[in-house]
Design a protein around this motif. Sequence first.
Motif, PDB file in Angstrom:
ATOM      1  N   UNK A  58       6.535   0.283   2.236  1.00  0.00           N
ATOM      2  CA  UNK A  58       7.831   0.437   2.877  1.00  0.00           C
ATOM      3  C   UNK A  58       7.646   0.883   4.322  1.00  0.00           C
ATOM      4  N   UNK A  59       8.579   1.682   4.819  1.00  0.00           N
ATOM      5  CA  UNK A  59       8.526   2.180   6.202  1.00  0.00           C
ATOM      6  C   UNK A  59       8.478   3.699   6.213  1.00  0.00           C
ATOM      7  N   UNK A  60       8.019   4.260   7.329  1.00  0.00           N
ATOM      8  CA  UNK A  60       7.959   5.719   7.463  1.00  0.00           C
ATOM      9  C   UNK A  60       9.305   6.371   7.206  1.00  0.00           C
ATOM     10  N   UNK A  61      10.362   5.739   7.682  1.00  0.00           N
ATOM     11  CA  UNK A  61      11.691   6.332   7.571  1.00  0.00           C
ATOM     12  C   UNK A  61      12.452   5.995   6.311  1.00  0.00           C
TER      13      UNK A  61
ATOM     14  N   UNK B 254       6.868  -0.102  15.246  1.00  0.00           N
ATOM     15  CA  UNK B 254       6.038   0.464  14.175  1.00  0.00           C
ATOM     16  C   UNK B 254       6.526  -0.065  12.824  1.00  0.00           C
ATOM     17  N   UNK B 255       7.838  -0.097  12.633  1.00  0.00           N
ATOM     18  CA  UNK B 255       8.389  -0.644  11.391  1.00  0.00           C
ATOM     19  C   UNK B 255       8.057  -2.128  11.239  1.00  0.00           C
TER      20      UNK B 255
ATOM     21  N   UNK C  60       2.124  -5.436   7.658  1.00  0.00           N
ATOM     22  CA  UNK C  60       1.067  -4.861   6.821  1.00  0.00           C
ATOM     23  C   UNK C  60       1.394  -5.065   5.342  1.00  0.00           C
ATOM     24  N   UNK C  61       2.630  -4.771   4.974  1.00  0.00           N
ATOM     25  CA  UNK C  61       3.041  -4.880   3.578  1.00  0.00           C
ATOM     26  C   UNK C  61       2.930  -6.317   3.059  1.00  0.00           C
ATOM     27  N   UNK C  62       3.295  -7.283   3.907  1.00  0.00           N
ATOM     28  CA  UNK C  62       3.184  -8.685   3.500  1.00  0.00           C
ATOM     29  C   UNK C  62       1.726  -9.100   3.322  1.00  0.00           C
ATOM     30  N   UNK C  63       0.881  -8.701   4.249  1.00  0.00           N
ATOM     31  CA  UNK C  63      -0.534  -9.101   4.210  1.00  0.00           C
ATOM     32  C   UNK C  63      -1.260  -8.467   3.028  1.00  0.00           C
ATOM     33  N   UNK C  64      -1.097  -7.155   2.833  1.00  0.00           N
ATOM     34  CA  UNK C  64      -1.862  -6.481   1.777  1.00  0.00           C
ATOM     35  C   UNK C  64      -1.395  -6.868   0.381  1.00  0.00           C
ATOM     36  N   UNK C  65      -0.163  -7.353   0.263  1.00  0.00           N
ATOM     37  CA  UNK C  65       0.292  -7.794  -1.054  1.00  0.00           C
ATOM     38  C   UNK C  65      -0.530  -8.987  -1.545  1.00  0.00           C
ATOM     39  N   UNK C  66      -1.122  -9.718  -0.620  1.00  0.00           N
ATOM     40  CA  UNK C  66      -1.956 -10.872  -0.979  1.00  0.00           C
ATOM     41  C   UNK C  66      -3.250 -10.464  -1.673  1.00  0.00           C
TER      42      UNK C  66
END
Length: 168
Positions: free
Chosen positions: A75-78, A55-56, A62-68
């Motif tokens: 970040x992460x859930x934890x 999941x992390x 996700x974080x890398x893709x959406x930054x585009x």
Amino acid sequence: MATSISAIAIPPQSEIAKRLPGADFHDCYQTAIAPTDKSALSLYLQVAATTPAWVNTLMALRNRIVSLVGLKNLGHLGDFTTSKPADAYRIGDRVGIFSIRYLSDEEVILGDSDKHLNVEVSVCKLNGRVAVSTIVHTHNMLGRFYMLFVAPLHRRIVPATLRQLKSQ
């Protein structure tokens, strides 16, 4: 022993049910839990702290893709201080990728908003079980497009994180 996690309707008595009208996406999963004095937030913290590695990995991707496209890195859930006790948190405090929006012993609602959507997640204790509900309101075409990819993954992530609660 098999872990029984099932999809259910969002519990009508929950606070998050009031936020359902107009939602573009919603779901809810439940599982039985042993009797506990832990608050709903304590249960969330317990699960978030033991998020499966895959999941992390998905969150990092996700974080890398959406930054585009100019969306924020969640970040992460934890990503929170695990030594901070649940009763030290207040409405508005950040807990990993979410901020607390509603808080009682029986239910916590955490959420995040961006220009493309508003997401809220509830952990609600219900007579020997816990229900995790998610409601998403999209704001634009980007939000709807984003959910095309996130919704199928979400339906795997929530049961996987609930299994973490059952295994502890």
